[in-house]
Design an enzyme around this catalytic site. Sequence first.
Site, PDB file in Angstrom:
ATOM      1  N   PHE A 287       0.792  -1.236   0.000  1.00 15.88           N
ATOM      2  CA  PHE A 287       0.000   0.000   0.000  1.00 15.88           C
ATOM      3  C   PHE A 287       0.823   1.284   0.000  1.00 15.88           C
ATOM      4  CE2 PHE A 287      -3.490  -2.723   1.823  1.00 15.88           C
ATOM      5  CZ  PHE A 287      -4.320  -2.611   0.717  1.00 15.88           C
ATOM      6  N   ASP A 288       2.125   1.215  -0.230  1.00 15.66           N
ATOM      7  CA  ASP A 288       2.900   2.453  -0.318  1.00 15.66           C
ATOM      8  C   ASP A 288       4.099   2.281  -1.249  1.00 15.66           C
ATOM      9  OD1 ASP A 288       3.133   5.144   0.269  1.00 15.66           O
ATOM     10  OD2 ASP A 288       4.307   4.838   2.088  1.00 15.66           O
ATOM     11  N   ILE A 289       3.848   1.657  -2.410  1.00 20.82           N
ATOM     12  CA  ILE A 289       4.889   1.511  -3.416  1.00 20.82           C
ATOM     13  C   ILE A 289       5.123   2.863  -4.078  1.00 20.82           C
ATOM     14  CG2 ILE A 289       5.533   0.415  -5.597  1.00 20.82           C
ATOM     15  CD1 ILE A 289       5.564  -1.531  -3.284  1.00 20.82           C
TER      16      ILE A 289
ATOM     17  N   THR B 112       0.146   7.082  -0.393  1.00 26.73           N
ATOM     18  CA  THR B 112       0.640   8.424  -0.690  1.00 26.73           C
ATOM     19  C   THR B 112      -0.104   9.001  -1.886  1.00 26.73           C
ATOM     20  OG1 THR B 112       2.858   7.820   0.110  1.00 26.73           O
ATOM     21  CG2 THR B 112       2.691   9.759  -1.310  1.00 26.73           C
TER      22      THR B 112
END
Length: 269
Positions: A98-100, A139
């Site tokens: 969930f934050d690549i 993000t």
Amino acid sequence: MLENSKGNGEEFINEVATIGRIHHFNIVRLLGFCSEGTRRALLYEFMPNGSLEKFIFSKISESTHRLLSWEKLQTIAIGVARGIEYLPQGCNQRILHFDIKPHNILLDHNLCPKISDFGLAKLCSKDQSIISMTAARGTPGYTAPELFSRNFGEVSYKSDIFSYGMMLLEMVGCRKNIDLSIENQSQIYFPEWIYNKVSQGKEFALEIEADGDEEIAKKLSIVALWCIQWNPTERPSMPIVIQMLEGDIESLEMPPKPFVSSDAEMDTM
């Protein structure tokens, strides 16, 4: 160091136990942790070249040259894809990151990419393909649309594939996918500019220097545009992504436009 840690630490320990079992060439290795009251810390292997972000968004002495060759960018893209492929299936629990984004891709001394920062990761059982979420996480600029509204589809490992696609576009353009500092308003939403260039068969002119660079740029762009399809079911699985990245450009089909087109002129950059 983890700030604002809540609870008695049980969830933190469970996550550490799971992430500690990850052994993959393209995922940063957890060496240890500390949990003392509300003070918690994770110790990872040292990555001497820092994050991918500084290589694709920074210029040395205001130089116009890329810090990484197109061939190296393709190698990094494949490495990150292999790491993302491993997360949902490599451990006893399914892991969604969930934050690549470029900031969370670290490079070792050989510029081998390793996925880091599992602070927003969610763990679930292997038989759970659809994820229940109470709030969006990630993000801005990289977050898949289904995390904001279920009208776009269900949350699953395909959400990480969307983020990966946005990161690929930034690797191609050496700029943020949305950049409000760009003077020409038609270039603000970079994914649309790329889509129009590829679909019209125009050259990118993105610092193409060696033979084959244009082909790599186009390949990375087409794969990225497949990954950022708004409907999760239309995004390819990560094994297919890797297959596309390692295959010939001739075998790639142009994806549907993954966004609502603006009225802005996209012919120049």
